[in-house]
Design an enzyme around this catalytic site. Structure first.
Site, PDB file in Angstrom:
ATOM      1  N   THR A  34      21.126 -24.792  -5.464  1.00 15.26           N
ATOM      2  CA  THR A  34      21.366 -24.898  -4.213  1.00 15.26           C
ATOM      3  C   THR A  34      21.149 -23.534  -3.320  1.00 15.26           C
ATOM      4  N   GLY A  73      28.110 -21.256  -9.965  1.00 10.55           N
ATOM      5  CA  GLY A  73      29.216 -20.534 -10.349  1.00 10.55           C
ATOM      6  C   GLY A  73      28.977 -19.444 -11.646  1.00 10.55           C
ATOM      7  N   GLU A 317      27.543 -31.335  -6.519  1.00 11.83           N
ATOM      8  CA  GLU A 317      26.880 -32.438  -7.224  1.00 11.83           C
ATOM      9  C   GLU A 317      26.705 -33.445  -6.539  1.00 11.83           C
TER      10      GLU A 317
HETATM   11  C1  LIG Z   1      30.248 -30.056 -17.189  1.00  9.12           C
HETATM   12  C2  LIG Z   1      31.104 -30.561 -16.088  1.00  9.12           C
HETATM   13  C3  LIG Z   1      32.330 -31.177 -16.703  1.00  9.12           C
HETATM   14  C4  LIG Z   1      33.064 -31.612 -15.708  1.00  9.12           C
HETATM   15  C5  LIG Z   1      33.587 -30.529 -14.439  1.00  9.12           C
HETATM   16  C6  LIG Z   1      34.507 -29.563 -14.465  1.00  9.12           C
HETATM   17  C7  LIG Z   1      34.445 -28.888 -13.366  1.00  9.12           C
HETATM   18  C8  LIG Z   1      33.427 -27.878 -13.367  1.00  9.12           C
HETATM   19  C9  LIG Z   1      33.116 -27.192 -12.448  1.00  9.12           C
HETATM   20  C10 LIG Z   1      31.731 -27.205 -11.992  1.00  9.12           C
HETATM   21  C11 LIG Z   1      31.589 -26.683 -10.645  1.00  9.12           C
HETATM   22  C12 LIG Z   1      30.410 -26.939  -9.837  1.00  9.12           C
HETATM   23  C13 LIG Z   1      29.221 -27.620 -10.362  1.00  9.12           C
HETATM   24  C14 LIG Z   1      28.505 -27.812  -9.249  1.00  9.12           C
HETATM   25  C15 LIG Z   1      26.993 -27.978  -9.596  1.00  9.12           C
HETATM   26  C16 LIG Z   1      26.122 -28.385  -8.345  1.00  9.12           C
HETATM   27  O1  LIG Z   1      26.629 -28.583  -7.421  1.00  9.12           O
HETATM   28  S1  LIG Z   1      24.673 -28.311  -8.632  1.00  9.12           S
HETATM   29  C17 LIG Z   1      23.629 -28.943  -7.331  1.00  9.12           C
HETATM   30  C18 LIG Z   1      23.866 -30.363  -7.077  1.00  9.12           C
HETATM   31  N1  LIG Z   1      23.096 -30.793  -6.015  1.00  9.12           N
HETATM   32  C19 LIG Z   1      22.905 -31.919  -5.839  1.00  9.12           C
HETATM   33  O2  LIG Z   1      23.553 -32.935  -6.306  1.00  9.12           O
HETATM   34  C20 LIG Z   1      21.916 -32.178  -4.498  1.00  9.12           C
HETATM   35  C21 LIG Z   1      21.981 -33.559  -3.957  1.00  9.12           C
HETATM   36  N2  LIG Z   1      20.694 -34.384  -3.463  1.00  9.12           N
HETATM   37  C22 LIG Z   1      20.024 -35.125  -4.653  1.00  9.12           C
HETATM   38  O3  LIG Z   1      20.477 -35.084  -5.554  1.00  9.12           O
HETATM   39  C23 LIG Z   1      18.758 -35.571  -3.890  1.00  9.12           C
HETATM   40  O4  LIG Z   1      18.105 -34.731  -3.108  1.00  9.12           O
HETATM   41  C24 LIG Z   1      18.681 -36.740  -3.209  1.00  9.12           C
HETATM   42  C25 LIG Z   1      19.045 -37.696  -4.157  1.00  9.12           C
HETATM   43  C26 LIG Z   1      19.802 -36.575  -1.991  1.00  9.12           C
HETATM   44  C27 LIG Z   1      17.525 -37.083  -2.590  1.00  9.12           C
HETATM   45  O5  LIG Z   1      16.530 -36.696  -3.354  1.00  9.12           O
HETATM   46  P1  LIG Z   1      14.993 -36.792  -2.945  1.00  9.12           P
HETATM   47  O6  LIG Z   1      14.025 -35.719  -3.761  1.00  9.12           O
HETATM   48  O7  LIG Z   1      14.775 -36.387  -1.360  1.00  9.12           O
HETATM   49  O8  LIG Z   1      14.689 -38.205  -3.214  1.00  9.12           O
HETATM   50  P2  LIG Z   1      14.586 -39.413  -2.159  1.00  9.12           P
HETATM   51  O9  LIG Z   1      13.190 -39.179  -1.413  1.00  9.12           O
HETATM   52  O10 LIG Z   1      15.611 -39.577  -1.411  1.00  9.12           O
HETATM   53  O11 LIG Z   1      14.343 -40.517  -3.277  1.00  9.12           O
HETATM   54  C28 LIG Z   1      13.232 -40.863  -4.044  1.00  9.12           C
HETATM   55  C29 LIG Z   1      13.551 -41.863  -5.060  1.00  9.12           C
HETATM   56  O12 LIG Z   1      14.289 -41.091  -6.249  1.00  9.12           O
HETATM   57  C30 LIG Z   1      15.359 -41.634  -6.410  1.00  9.12           C
HETATM   58  N3  LIG Z   1      16.286 -40.664  -6.759  1.00  9.12           N
HETATM   59  C31 LIG Z   1      16.682 -39.695  -6.309  1.00  9.12           C
HETATM   60  N4  LIG Z   1      17.452 -39.010  -7.353  1.00  9.12           N
HETATM   61  C32 LIG Z   1      17.480 -39.431  -8.347  1.00  9.12           C
HETATM   62  C33 LIG Z   1      18.026 -39.205  -9.862  1.00  9.12           C
HETATM   63  N5  LIG Z   1      18.974 -38.349  -9.700  1.00  9.12           N
HETATM   64  N6  LIG Z   1      17.702 -40.091 -10.690  1.00  9.12           N
HETATM   65  C34 LIG Z   1      16.965 -41.140 -10.320  1.00  9.12           C
HETATM   66  N7  LIG Z   1      16.305 -41.418  -9.309  1.00  9.12           N
HETATM   67  C35 LIG Z   1      16.791 -40.543  -8.133  1.00  9.12           C
HETATM   68  C36 LIG Z   1      15.900 -42.264  -5.093  1.00  9.12           C
HETATM   69  O13 LIG Z   1      16.701 -43.270  -5.473  1.00  9.12           O
HETATM   70  C37 LIG Z   1      14.566 -42.659  -4.509  1.00  9.12           C
HETATM   71  O14 LIG Z   1      14.163 -44.071  -5.220  1.00  9.12           O
HETATM   72  P3  LIG Z   1      13.481 -45.332  -4.402  1.00  9.12           P
HETATM   73  O15 LIG Z   1      12.294 -44.586  -3.879  1.00  9.12           O
HETATM   74  O16 LIG Z   1      14.534 -45.759  -3.337  1.00  9.12           O
HETATM   75  O17 LIG Z   1      13.158 -46.051  -5.560  1.00  9.12           O
HETATM   76  C1  LIG Z   2      32.868 -25.326  -5.425  1.00 12.91           C
HETATM   77  C2  LIG Z   2      31.399 -25.622  -5.423  1.00 12.91           C
HETATM   78  C3  LIG Z   2      30.703 -25.133  -6.343  1.00 12.91           C
HETATM   79  C4  LIG Z   2      29.267 -25.388  -6.496  1.00 12.91           C
HETATM   80  N1  LIG Z   2      28.442 -24.961  -7.443  1.00 12.91           N
HETATM   81  C5  LIG Z   2      27.121 -25.131  -7.693  1.00 12.91           C
HETATM   82  C6  LIG Z   2      26.283 -24.583  -8.633  1.00 12.91           C
HETATM   83  O1  LIG Z   2      26.750 -24.197  -9.551  1.00 12.91           O
HETATM   84  N2  LIG Z   2      24.942 -24.594  -8.413  1.00 12.91           N
HETATM   85  C7  LIG Z   2      24.301 -25.072  -7.489  1.00 12.91           C
HETATM   86  O2  LIG Z   2      22.984 -25.341  -7.338  1.00 12.91           O
HETATM   87  N3  LIG Z   2      25.081 -25.560  -6.407  1.00 12.91           N
HETATM   88  C8  LIG Z   2      26.356 -25.643  -6.195  1.00 12.91           C
HETATM   89  N4  LIG Z   2      27.099 -25.969  -5.176  1.00 12.91           N
HETATM   90  C9  LIG Z   2      26.525 -26.508  -4.127  1.00 12.91           C
HETATM   91  C10 LIG Z   2      26.740 -28.143  -3.654  1.00 12.91           C
HETATM   92  O3  LIG Z   2      25.783 -28.671  -4.693  1.00 12.91           O
HETATM   93  C11 LIG Z   2      26.056 -28.419  -2.413  1.00 12.91           C
HETATM   94  O4  LIG Z   2      27.081 -27.538  -1.554  1.00 12.91           O
HETATM   95  C12 LIG Z   2      26.350 -29.849  -2.219  1.00 12.91           C
HETATM   96  O5  LIG Z   2      25.196 -30.385  -2.954  1.00 12.91           O
HETATM   97  C13 LIG Z   2      26.219 -30.291  -0.842  1.00 12.91           C
HETATM   98  O6  LIG Z   2      25.066 -29.735  -0.271  1.00 12.91           O
HETATM   99  P1  LIG Z   2      25.042 -28.769   1.019  1.00 12.91           P
HETATM  100  O7  LIG Z   2      26.152 -27.561   1.077  1.00 12.91           O
HETATM  101  O8  LIG Z   2      23.704 -28.287   1.533  1.00 12.91           O
HETATM  102  O9  LIG Z   2      25.638 -29.593   2.250  1.00 12.91           O
HETATM  103  P2  LIG Z   2      24.695 -30.252   3.399  1.00 12.91           P
HETATM  104  O10 LIG Z   2      23.470 -31.335   2.908  1.00 12.91           O
HETATM  105  O11 LIG Z   2      24.412 -29.121   4.513  1.00 12.91           O
HETATM  106  O12 LIG Z   2      26.024 -31.349   4.131  1.00 12.91           O
HETATM  107  C14 LIG Z   2      26.558 -30.904   5.639  1.00 12.91           C
HETATM  108  C15 LIG Z   2      26.980 -32.483   6.059  1.00 12.91           C
HETATM  109  O13 LIG Z   2      25.652 -32.905   6.553  1.00 12.91           O
HETATM  110  C16 LIG Z   2      25.754 -34.149   6.207  1.00 12.91           C
HETATM  111  N5  LIG Z   2      24.121 -34.655   5.673  1.00 12.91           N
HETATM  112  C17 LIG Z   2      23.231 -33.851   5.049  1.00 12.91           C
HETATM  113  N6  LIG Z   2      22.063 -34.445   4.839  1.00 12.91           N
HETATM  114  C18 LIG Z   2      22.148 -35.692   5.466  1.00 12.91           C
HETATM  115  C19 LIG Z   2      21.483 -36.815   5.539  1.00 12.91           C
HETATM  116  N7  LIG Z   2      20.289 -37.052   5.112  1.00 12.91           N
HETATM  117  N8  LIG Z   2      22.053 -38.039   6.143  1.00 12.91           N
HETATM  118  C20 LIG Z   2      23.483 -37.955   6.638  1.00 12.91           C
HETATM  119  N9  LIG Z   2      24.171 -36.882   6.441  1.00 12.91           N
HETATM  120  C21 LIG Z   2      23.517 -35.741   5.936  1.00 12.91           C
HETATM  121  C22 LIG Z   2      26.657 -34.157   4.714  1.00 12.91           C
HETATM  122  O14 LIG Z   2      26.808 -35.807   4.549  1.00 12.91           O
HETATM  123  C23 LIG Z   2      27.535 -33.255   5.031  1.00 12.91           C
HETATM  124  O15 LIG Z   2      28.729 -34.023   5.979  1.00 12.91           O
HETATM  125  C24 LIG Z   2      28.695 -25.771  -5.222  1.00 12.91           C
HETATM  126  C25 LIG Z   2      29.499 -26.096  -4.191  1.00 12.91           C
HETATM  127  C26 LIG Z   2      30.896 -25.798  -4.253  1.00 12.91           C
HETATM  128  C27 LIG Z   2      31.412 -26.156  -3.038  1.00 12.91           C
END
Ligand SMILES: CCCCCCCCCC/C=C\CCCC(=O)SCCNC(=O)CCNC(=O)[C@H](O)C(C)(C)COP(=O)(O)OP(=O)(O)OC[C@H]1O[C@@H](n2cnc3c(N)ncnc32)[C@H](O)[C@@H]1OP(=O)(O)O
Ligand SMILES: Cc1cc2nc3c(=O)[nH]c(=O)nc-3n(C[C@H](O)[C@H](O)[C@H](O)COP(=O)(O)OP(=O)(O)OC[C@H]3O[C@@H](n4cnc5c(N)ncnc54)[C@H](O)[C@@H]3O)c2cc1C
Length: 551
Positions: A34, A73, A317
């Site tokens: 992110t 993190g 996530e």
């Molecule tokens: C070890 C854990 C233990 C338990 C936990 C304890 C607590 C631990 C604390 C941890 C704390 C924090 C950890 C947090 C870590 C993070 O947050 S890391 C960052 C995570 N970020 C995200 O999740 C971002 C979300 N966004 C996305 O996933 C994608 O960008 C999104 C799905 C929104 C769209 O991606 P695009 O590349 O734009 O794709 P599209 O054009 O929309 O789709 C194209 C096709 O691909 C398919 N798709 C998308 N994602 C996937 C996937 N992951 N796998 C398979 N296929 C995928 C999608 O469905 C489309 O398919 P289609 O064209 O319809 O057939």
């Molecule tokens: C405690 C914590 C730990 C984290 N740890 C990690 C880490 O270790 N590594 C890492 O890489 N990231 C980490 N993140 C980041 C996290 O993965 C992102 O914050 C999360 O994926 C959401 O993305 P964003 O913040 O860009 O929200 P945004 O996408 O900006 O979302 C803002 C609002 O816009 C809406 N929105 C956005 N796009 C669309 C769309 N296409 N259509 C409709 N609505 C939309 C969402 O639903 C939401 O309501 C962490 C976040 C938190 C809070």
């Protein structure tokens, strides 16, 4: 996320080098995807990794303020390595986002390496013991081998080679963690309901008749309504998590054999189950806090900490809405497959019988309610597709029509997920209780029915639209639900004790096994620094001068 990504995105040779170092804690890493400007839209990330064949290195850059990594993190002060997701450029062409292993601090001095800008992002709603950080690069070079090369490679001369069979293979760690988070949601909700149910058995308030003693608050129907759905949901999530883990493992095994056919269904399932389980857990933990009245607001109850921790899981996530929309994409395709008479994958197979154009006859048995949830999901999906097509006919592009339909798409995905969860809850109980005593079976069935009745009563509007349920059916269901709460009440404390969570894990003055709530609350209060001295310094500095008119 560091170790799972090493496992999922490295070649065997890279794993042999990096994994032992990470697992032995010789290096400490995090997952930096992110950025300040983008989290959801991964393709919009701005950090660049540009290959230089002269030196066989990638040059990492953060070209804008919004390209700074944000949130990872442990990034600020703890880690010395990072997985950085960056736009890969080679031979002047951008190949999209790829993961790289980047050393950001010296292994001996822990100083940031030249060209690396790293720091803490500041206080958050929760997670304040984690140093979530920011990270920027200024022409910072890493060896070519530090690109994680299982799914794509850059050869020494800069040639780009795609290896993966699926375009989203690099998103694998996110799918894995989403699967784990369903279990995490179950565990934390179990903690909250253990605290709230135990406390509600100790807490007495009000006397229904003027003569009698005060009732345990757990005896009030409204309190049971608040809490028993929490227990039932903790069970539902735990059992769905077991099921999802198996689905994930099967898909992983198939991918290893070169078959990626089940990945779209796994992605759709892990997306909606992650979304719903984290959202349900967060709102029900808050409900547990409400159930504990004022004392639930104390940090020493453990509930504020649990809430702050779990509400973040709804966002990280993959945000709730975004993940439901991913499931909706899969559902719309499934709808089209039904129309074309093509076979469906298991979790959407119910759709093949659902589009009859008639309302489903109402049946209040548990199986009947699951069928009603499926009819509701199918009905919502069908209306959504109608809206989508109407908008397309009006001349809008697919993207415009999709955007305007996203509220309905989210509703359909939520309903589908609730139907899947209910079905899994049922089949997992059946599987697990084959050899259980009749009493255990009975209690698990009671909780399962609470889950079904609760959600049916929450969705009466939808049931009226898509099934033949009548006003008197709803009235009867309400009475059955209220009767069920009374059947569960005598076992409620035993049921939460069965989560088997030690006091050290609960960390709550309200939820300890001995039930010494008031003694523990007072003992915790004594730890307040304000109780260290009879008169606080602020009296002399501010209050007294103010009272004497000298401020
Ligand atoms: C070890 C854990 C233990 C338990 C936990 C304890 C607590 C631990 C604390 C941890 C704390 C924090 C950890 C947090 C870590 C993070 O947050 S890391 C960052 C995570 N970020 C995200 O999740 C971002 C979300 N966004 C996305 O996933 C994608 O960008 C999104 C799905 C929104 C769209 O991606 P695009 O590349 O734009 O794709 P599209 O054009 O929309 O789709 C194209 C096709 O691909 C398919 N798709 C998308 N994602 C996937 C996937 N992951 N796998 C398979 N296929 C995928 C999608 O469905 C489309 O398919 P289609 O064209 O319809 O057939
Ligand atoms: C405690 C914590 C730990 C984290 N740890 C990690 C880490 O270790 N590594 C890492 O890489 N990231 C980490 N993140 C980041 C996290 O993965 C992102 O914050 C999360 O994926 C959401 O993305 P964003 O913040 O860009 O929200 P945004 O996408 O900006 O979302 C803002 C609002 O816009 C809406 N929105 C956005 N796009 C669309 C769309 N296409 N259509 C409709 N609505 C939309 C969402 O639903 C939401 O309501 C962490 C976040 C938190 C809070």
């Amino acid at each position: 996320m560091f170790v799972p990504t090493l496992m999922g995105q490295c070649t065997p040779e890279q794993q042999a080098y990096w994994l032992p170092r990470a697992l032995d804690m010789q290096i400490i890493g995090t997952y930096a995807q992110t950025e300040l400007g983008h989290g959801t839209f991964i393709r919009g990330l701005e950090t660049t990794a540009t290959y230089d064949p002269e030196t066989e290195t990638f040059v990492m850059n953060s070209p804008t303020l919004t390209s700074y990594k944000w949130w990872a993190g442990g990034l600020a002060k703890t880690v010395n390595y990072c997985i950085v997701v960056a736009q890969l450029y080679t031979k002047g062409v951008c190949h999209g986002t790829h993961p790289f292993i980047v050393q950001i601090r010296d292994e001996e001095t822990h100083m940031p390496r030249p060209g690396v800008k790293v720091g803490d992002i500041g206080p958050k709603l929760g997670f304040n013991t984690a140093d979530n950080g920011y990270l920027g690069f200024d022409n910072y070079r890493i060896p070519r081998d530090n690109m994680m090369m299982k799914n794509a490679q850059v050869l020494k001369d800069g040639t780009y080679v795609k290896v993966a069979r699926h375009g989203k293979a690099t998103y694998g760690t996110m799918v894995f963690v989403r699967v784990l988070l369903v279990n995490e949601a179950a565990f934390n909700l179990a903690k909250a309901c253990t605290i709230a149910v135990r406390y509600s058995a100790i807490r007495r308030q009000c006397s229904p008749d003027s003569e009698g003693s005060e009732l345990q608050v757990l005896d009030y129907s409204t309190q049971q309504h608040k809490l028993f759905i929490c227990i039932a949901t903790a069970h539902a999530l735990q059992l769905n998590s077991t099921w999802l883990w198996k689905t994930f493992s099967d898909t992983l095994a198939a991918i290893k054999q070169g078959n990626v056919d089940t990945l779209p269904e796994l992605h759709a399932l892990s997306s909606c189950l992650k979304a719903l389980s984290t959202a349900d857990a967060a709102s029900l933990i808050e409900q547990c806090r409400h159930a504990c009245g004022g004392h639930g607001y104390m940090m020493s109850s453990g509930l504020p900490y649990l809430y702050a921790f779990v509400t973040a899981t709804r966002t990280y996530e993959g945000d709730y809405t975004i993940l439901l929309l991913q499931t909706a994409r899969f559902l719309v395709k499934a709808y089209e497959q039904v129309e074309a008479g093509k076979p469906l994958t298991p979790t959407v197979s119910y759709l093949s019988q659902a589009f009859t154009g008639k309302k489903l006859p109402w049946d209040s048995s548990p199986d009947g309610i699951i069928r009603a949830f499926q009819a509701l999901a199918a009905g919502k999906l069908s209306s959504t597709v109608k809206s989508l097509r109407k908008r397309l006919e009006s001349g809008l592009s697919y993207e415009q029509a999709w955007e305007l339909s996203t509220i309905q798409l989210n509703g359909a995905a939520e309903a589908h997920c609730r139907a899947v969860m209910s079905q899994n809850y049922k089949s997992e109980i059946e599987r697990l209780t084959v050899n259980s005593s009749p009493n255990v079976k009975l209690v698990l069935q009671q909780l399962y029915k609470v889950y079904l009745y609760y959600w049916a009563l929450e969705r009466t509007g939808d049931l009226l639209l898509y099934t033949s349920i009548s006003e008197s059916d709803i009235f009867e269901l309400q009475l059955r639900y209220e009767g069920l709460l009374k059947e569960i009440r005598p076992n409620a404390v035993g049921i939460v004790d069965a989560f088997d969570l030690r006091d050290e894990v609960l960390h709550s003055a309200l939820g300890s096994y001995d039930g010494n709530v008031y003694e523990r609350l007072m003992a915790e209060a004594q730890k307040s620094p304000l109780n260290a001295e009879p008169v606080n310094q602020t009296f002399h500095t501010y209050l007294k001068p103010m009272m004497k008119g000298k401020l």
